[in-house]
Write an enzyme that holds these catalytic residues in place. Structure first.
Site, mmCIF file in Angstrom:
data_model
loop_
_atom_site.group_PDB
_atom_site.id
_atom_site.type_symbol
_atom_site.label_atom_id
_atom_site.label_comp_id
_atom_site.label_asym_id
_atom_site.label_seq_id
_atom_site.Cartn_x
_atom_site.Cartn_y
_atom_site.Cartn_z
ATOM 1 N N LYS A 170 0.858 -1.191 0.000
ATOM 2 C CA LYS A 170 0.000 0.000 0.000
ATOM 3 C C LYS A 170 0.891 1.238 0.000
ATOM 4 C CE LYS A 170 -1.798 2.922 2.723
ATOM 5 N NZ LYS A 170 -1.716 4.105 1.834
ATOM 6 N N GLY A 201 -4.801 3.287 -1.700
ATOM 7 C CA GLY A 201 -5.896 3.686 -0.814
ATOM 8 C C GLY A 201 -5.414 4.570 0.314
ATOM 9 N N GLY A 203 -4.752 5.575 4.135
ATOM 10 C CA GLY A 203 -4.413 4.882 5.372
ATOM 11 C C GLY A 203 -5.555 4.903 6.371
ATOM 12 N N GLY A 207 -6.267 1.241 6.405
ATOM 13 C CA GLY A 207 -5.069 0.881 7.179
ATOM 14 C C GLY A 207 -5.357 -0.101 8.301
ATOM 15 N N GLU A 245 9.351 1.613 10.948
ATOM 16 C CA GLU A 245 10.430 2.538 10.564
ATOM 17 C C GLU A 245 9.819 3.926 10.627
ATOM 18 O OE1 GLU A 245 13.460 1.550 9.864
ATOM 19 O OE2 GLU A 245 13.154 -0.596 9.617
ATOM 20 N N CYS A 279 13.920 10.956 6.316
ATOM 21 C CA CYS A 279 13.676 10.607 7.730
ATOM 22 C C CYS A 279 14.945 10.646 8.555
ATOM 23 C CB CYS A 279 13.026 9.239 7.825
ATOM 24 S SG CYS A 279 13.947 7.988 6.933
ATOM 25 N N GLU A 379 9.795 16.454 14.692
ATOM 26 C CA GLU A 379 10.230 16.257 13.313
ATOM 27 C C GLU A 379 9.486 17.241 12.411
ATOM 28 O OE1 GLU A 379 8.930 12.702 11.231
ATOM 29 O OE2 GLU A 379 10.989 12.397 10.571
HETATM 30 P P1 NAD Z 1 2.228 8.876 7.422
HETATM 31 O O1 NAD Z 1 2.492 8.136 8.671
HETATM 32 O O2 NAD Z 1 1.174 9.886 7.404
HETATM 33 O O3 NAD Z 1 1.850 7.857 6.249
HETATM 34 C C1 NAD Z 1 2.674 6.762 5.904
HETATM 35 C C2 NAD Z 1 1.822 5.654 5.326
HETATM 36 O O4 NAD Z 1 0.972 5.165 6.352
HETATM 37 C C3 NAD Z 1 0.906 6.092 4.188
HETATM 38 O O5 NAD Z 1 0.868 5.048 3.235
HETATM 39 C C4 NAD Z 1 -0.446 6.226 4.864
HETATM 40 O O6 NAD Z 1 -1.533 6.029 4.005
HETATM 41 C C5 NAD Z 1 -0.367 5.114 5.881
HETATM 42 N N1 NAD Z 1 -1.235 5.267 7.044
HETATM 43 C C6 NAD Z 1 -1.662 6.397 7.634
HETATM 44 N N2 NAD Z 1 -2.447 6.106 8.689
HETATM 45 C C7 NAD Z 1 -2.496 4.755 8.767
HETATM 46 C C8 NAD Z 1 -3.141 3.839 9.648
HETATM 47 N N3 NAD Z 1 -3.884 4.252 10.666
HETATM 48 N N4 NAD Z 1 -2.977 2.518 9.425
HETATM 49 C C9 NAD Z 1 -2.222 2.074 8.420
HETATM 50 N N5 NAD Z 1 -1.606 2.889 7.545
HETATM 51 C C10 NAD Z 1 -1.739 4.211 7.725
HETATM 52 O O7 NAD Z 1 3.646 9.443 7.026
HETATM 53 P P2 NAD Z 1 4.019 10.353 5.802
HETATM 54 O O8 NAD Z 1 3.607 11.749 6.127
HETATM 55 O O9 NAD Z 1 3.542 9.732 4.533
HETATM 56 O O10 NAD Z 1 5.621 10.210 5.804
HETATM 57 C C11 NAD Z 1 6.445 10.982 6.568
HETATM 58 C C12 NAD Z 1 6.899 10.243 7.803
HETATM 59 O O11 NAD Z 1 7.555 9.016 7.458
HETATM 60 C C13 NAD Z 1 7.918 11.021 8.598
HETATM 61 O O12 NAD Z 1 7.600 10.941 9.956
HETATM 62 C C14 NAD Z 1 9.229 10.273 8.330
HETATM 63 O O13 NAD Z 1 10.211 10.399 9.314
HETATM 64 C C15 NAD Z 1 8.759 8.885 8.204
HETATM 65 N N6 NAD Z 1 9.746 8.084 7.483
HETATM 66 C C16 NAD Z 1 10.478 7.159 8.175
HETATM 67 C C17 NAD Z 1 11.433 6.406 7.515
HETATM 68 C C18 NAD Z 1 12.243 5.358 8.237
HETATM 69 O O14 NAD Z 1 12.802 4.486 7.565
HETATM 70 N N7 NAD Z 1 12.350 5.400 9.548
HETATM 71 C C19 NAD Z 1 11.642 6.583 6.160
HETATM 72 C C20 NAD Z 1 10.886 7.551 5.499
HETATM 73 C C21 NAD Z 1 9.924 8.283 6.157
#
Ligand code: NAD
Length: 473
Positions: A170, A201, A203, A207, A245, A279, A379
């Site tokens: 996803k 879709g 999240g 999700g 992650e 990140c 962050e």
């Molecule tokens: P986000 O958490 O909003 O979304 C990430 C993914 O999770 C999306 O696909 C989203 O649709 C899904 N999602 C959202 N709510 C969900 C739920 N309740 N259940 C299941 N899935 C759900 O994050 P973002 O804004 O897309 O990305 C930025 C964040 O990602 C930053 O905090 C960054 O640090 C982190 N990040 C971490 C790493 C790592 O390897 N540690 C790498 C890249 C980004």
């Protein structure tokens, strides 16, 4: 304009069970650039059922078969490098000429590396009367964010395929295209139906169902700490493995005997790349008090070398943020920084008139930052660097560790050995010393609230393995 009206399920392009769609907006000009289905719960169920069915056959393939397939997929990814770079650049704003390198080629090369790791799951050892064997973990749900969407995807599908797991991917709603292109590649290469399924879709909509489904054995999640917690909560009712992650607020310690110009340049460039949406970005630069003013002058000059603008322009080094929502979030943080008393040396909340049509934020540097300020603790995920002075090494390490996160860190000292001594005292999953860069052989993941999993390297492969002990004597 990219239009996908089907989902890739069970080796087939299938019409979704809903007419709901997702608009993907180009953040450089706020125009619609793609439309994809907004999958329903019924679509999720179909994809998981397909992955479950395929698992028995796929996990029984030989390492050589999986290796050949991974190589064939990597070859086809290479053929479509321009499609990947265009899709990623258009959907999340990374300058296209940089996307080839930082978003796509590295991801393809790293994925190809998994062709050499397919025998790990078949390895066993016998000691003390116990035979220890490996099994593929099973059906894996892979949820990704939008900042390095292809790299994050291959960091998960590489080990999943190498170990014989099946996949429901996803992508983030903002960046679905690389997953769909990859589905076209799987289709062309002829991978067993059900091994790789793509569900586009929201999240918040699907999700919880993806993560709590009893036929899913593992969720590998990359994203924000807030969503990661929800994922773990949903997964807990069926006791499945969850790899998180998550976010970071990583420190970069520059010592008083380091090459200051090289260190500061490295630190600023590290934060500004990909418009600060990395990140593991080293967003807190810790500088000895005695060198603080000098470091500020260098940092300002390096940040202002950036050419901010249209991601299709070859001269541009920094595109927009990934969305207007992300732009607002970052600008809000900049305003909080100003309100809490940090000083701007470059950038800030003003956006030049020529960039008003997109989600742009100028490279921004704050000085006179103390580590208790919001901008030093939370962050921001944008091109914002906090410069924090310190008095001695002990204080630098204390500041570095004074965070709920522990994803990454950096040290620039007189030499690698001196940097290593400091790096080992920082509670973070990675440390980049003397100006090094991402290495796909290095396990990647966080301490503390930055996560509990590891991606890349052999540790990344182990996440997709169950250990079975056969007691012989
Ligand atoms: P986000 O958490 O909003 O979304 C990430 C993914 O999770 C999306 O696909 C989203 O649709 C899904 N999602 C959202 N709510 C969900 C739920 N309740 N259940 C299941 N899935 C759900 O994050 P973002 O804004 O897309 O990305 C930025 C964040 O990602 C930053 O905090 C960054 O640090 C982190 N990040 C971490 C790493 C790592 O390897 N540690 C790498 C890249 C980004």
């Amino acid at each position: 304009m990219y239009t996908y009206n089907k989902l890739y399920i069970n080796g087939d392009w299938q019409l979704p069970n809903t007419e709901d769609t997702i608009d993907v907006i180009n953040p450089a000009n706020s125009e619609l650039c793609a439309k994809t289905p907004s999958a329903s719960i019924a679509d999720v169920d179909k994809a998981i059922a397909a992955a479950k069915y395929a698992f028995a056959q796929w996990s029984a393939t030989t390492p050589a078969e999986r290796s050949q397939l991974i190589t064939a997929i990597a070859d086809e990814m290479q053929n479509r490098i321009d499609d990947f770079a265009s899709a990623i650049s258009t959907s999340m704003g990374c300058p296209k000429h940089l996307a080839f390198d930082i978003q796509v080629q590295g991801a393809i090369d790293a994925f190809r590396g998994y062709a050499d790791m397919t025998s790990y799951v078949d390895e066993s050892s016998t000691e003390h009367g116990v035979m220890q064997c490996h099994s593929a973990v099973g059906v894996c749900v892979l949820i990704n964010p939008w900042n390095y969407p292809l790299s994050q995807l291959v960091g998960k599908i590489g080990p999943a395929l190498a170990t014989g797991c099946t996949i429901v991917a996803k992508p983030a709603e903002q960046t679905p295209l690389q997953d769909l292109i990859l589905a076209e590649i799987f289709d062309k290469v002829g991978v067993l139906a059900g091994v790789f399924n793509v569900i586009t879709g929201y999240g918040f909509k699907i999700g919880e169902h993806l993560c709590s489904h009893p036929d899913v054995d593992m969720v590998s999640f990359t994203g924000s700490t807030g969503a990661g917690i929800k994922v773990a909560q949903a997964a807990s009712t069926t006791v499945k493995r969850v790899c998180q992650e998550l976010g970071g607020k990583s420190p970069f310690i520059i010592t008083d005997d380091a090459d200051l110009a090289a260190a500061v340049r490295y630190g600023v460039e590290d934060v500004m790349i990909n418009s600060g949406q990395t990140c593991c970005a080293l967003t807190r630069m810790l500088v000895p008090e005695s060198l603080y003013q000098q470091a500020i002058v260098i940092a300002k000059a390096v940040a202002e070398e950036n050419v901010v603008g249209d991601p299709q322009d070859e001269n541009v080094t920094m595109g927009p943020l990934s969305s207007s929502l992300q732009q607002k979030r970052v600008l809000d943080y900049i305003n909080i920084g100003i309100k809490e008393g940090a000083e701007l040396v470059t950038g800030g909340p003003e956006i030049p008139a020529r960039l008003q049509q997109g989600a742009y934020v100028m490279p921004t540097i704050f000085t006179n930052v103390t580590n208790d300020m919001t901008i030093a603790q939370e962050e921001i995920f944008g091109p914002v660097l906090c410069m924090i002075p310190y008095s001695d090494e002990q204080e630098a390490i204390k500041i570095a560790n004074d965070t709920v996160f522990g994803l990454s860190s950096g040290v620039f000292a007189k030499d690698a050995n001196a940097a290593l001594q400091i790096a080992r005292k920082i509670r973070a999953g990675q440390s980049y010393i003397q100006g090094t860069y991402f290495n796909s052989h290095a396990p990647f993941g966080g301490f503390k609230q930055s996560g509990n999993g590891r991606e890349w390297g052999v540790e990344g492969l182990r996440e997709f393995i169950e250990v079975q002990s056969i007691i012989i004597t």
